[in-house]
Design an enzyme around this catalytic site. Structure first.
Site, mmCIF file in Angstrom:
data_model
loop_
_atom_site.group_PDB
_atom_site.id
_atom_site.type_symbol
_atom_site.label_atom_id
_atom_site.label_comp_id
_atom_site.label_asym_id
_atom_site.label_seq_id
_atom_site.Cartn_x
_atom_site.Cartn_y
_atom_site.Cartn_z
ATOM 1 N N GLY A 1 -51.859 34.506 -28.254
ATOM 2 C CA GLY A 1 -52.578 34.035 -29.430
ATOM 3 C C GLY A 1 -53.555 32.935 -29.049
ATOM 4 N N GLY A 2 -54.642 32.846 -29.772
ATOM 5 C CA GLY A 2 -55.733 31.966 -29.383
ATOM 6 C C GLY A 2 -55.576 30.507 -29.713
ATOM 7 C CD GLN A 3 -52.747 30.710 -32.513
ATOM 8 O OE1 GLN A 3 -52.017 31.090 -31.620
ATOM 9 N NE2 GLN A 3 -53.247 31.534 -33.408
ATOM 10 N NE ARG A 4 -58.037 24.413 -26.305
ATOM 11 C CZ ARG A 4 -58.796 23.380 -26.073
ATOM 12 N NH1 ARG A 4 -59.138 22.596 -27.050
ATOM 13 N NH2 ARG A 4 -59.214 23.118 -24.866
#
Length: 120
Positions: A68-71
């Site tokens: 997921g792109g939430q770092r």
């Protein structure tokens, strides 16, 4: 250029199963790309955490670890134990403001000693 050439001698890519880490910011199309490769045409929902997709291609099983792109650098660090053979970084070419952050995250991940032989 020399470091790229040395990576072409990596024998991991010749194994029957290949593990690819797919990273990038939220809503750039990581999951959509994987679904397209699998021949699935459906609307994607935002990946929370980690999604693992598998597909067979030319006799090889490919495992996509879609982060997921939430770092999620911590999540990525844990995945290294799964023997990642390559890193796919998906970016939104229209998000010029986010390029610096993507650059930092990508080079932080590529700096993990466990990924020294991974393909980009």
């Amino acid at each position: 250029m020399g470091s790229c050439q040395s990576r072409t001698n990596n024998d991991n890519i010749h194994r029957p199963e290949v593990n690819l880490l797919v990273m990038g910011f939220s809503r750039v199309g990581k999951t959509s790309i994987i679904k397209k490769l699998k021949g699935i045409n459906s609307a994607s929902v935002t990946t929370i955490g980690l999604s693992i997709e598998r597909m067979e291609y030319n006799g090889k099983m490919i495992n996509f670890y879609d982060v997921g792109g939430q770092r999620r650098i911590k999540t990525i660090k844990k995945l290294i134990n799964e023997h990642i053979d390559g890193v796919v970084c998906v970016v939104d070419s229209n998000d010029v403001a986010g390029w610096q952050d993507v650059h930092q995250d990508l080079f932080r991940v590529l700096g993990f000693k466990e990924l020294k032989d991974a393909y980009l």
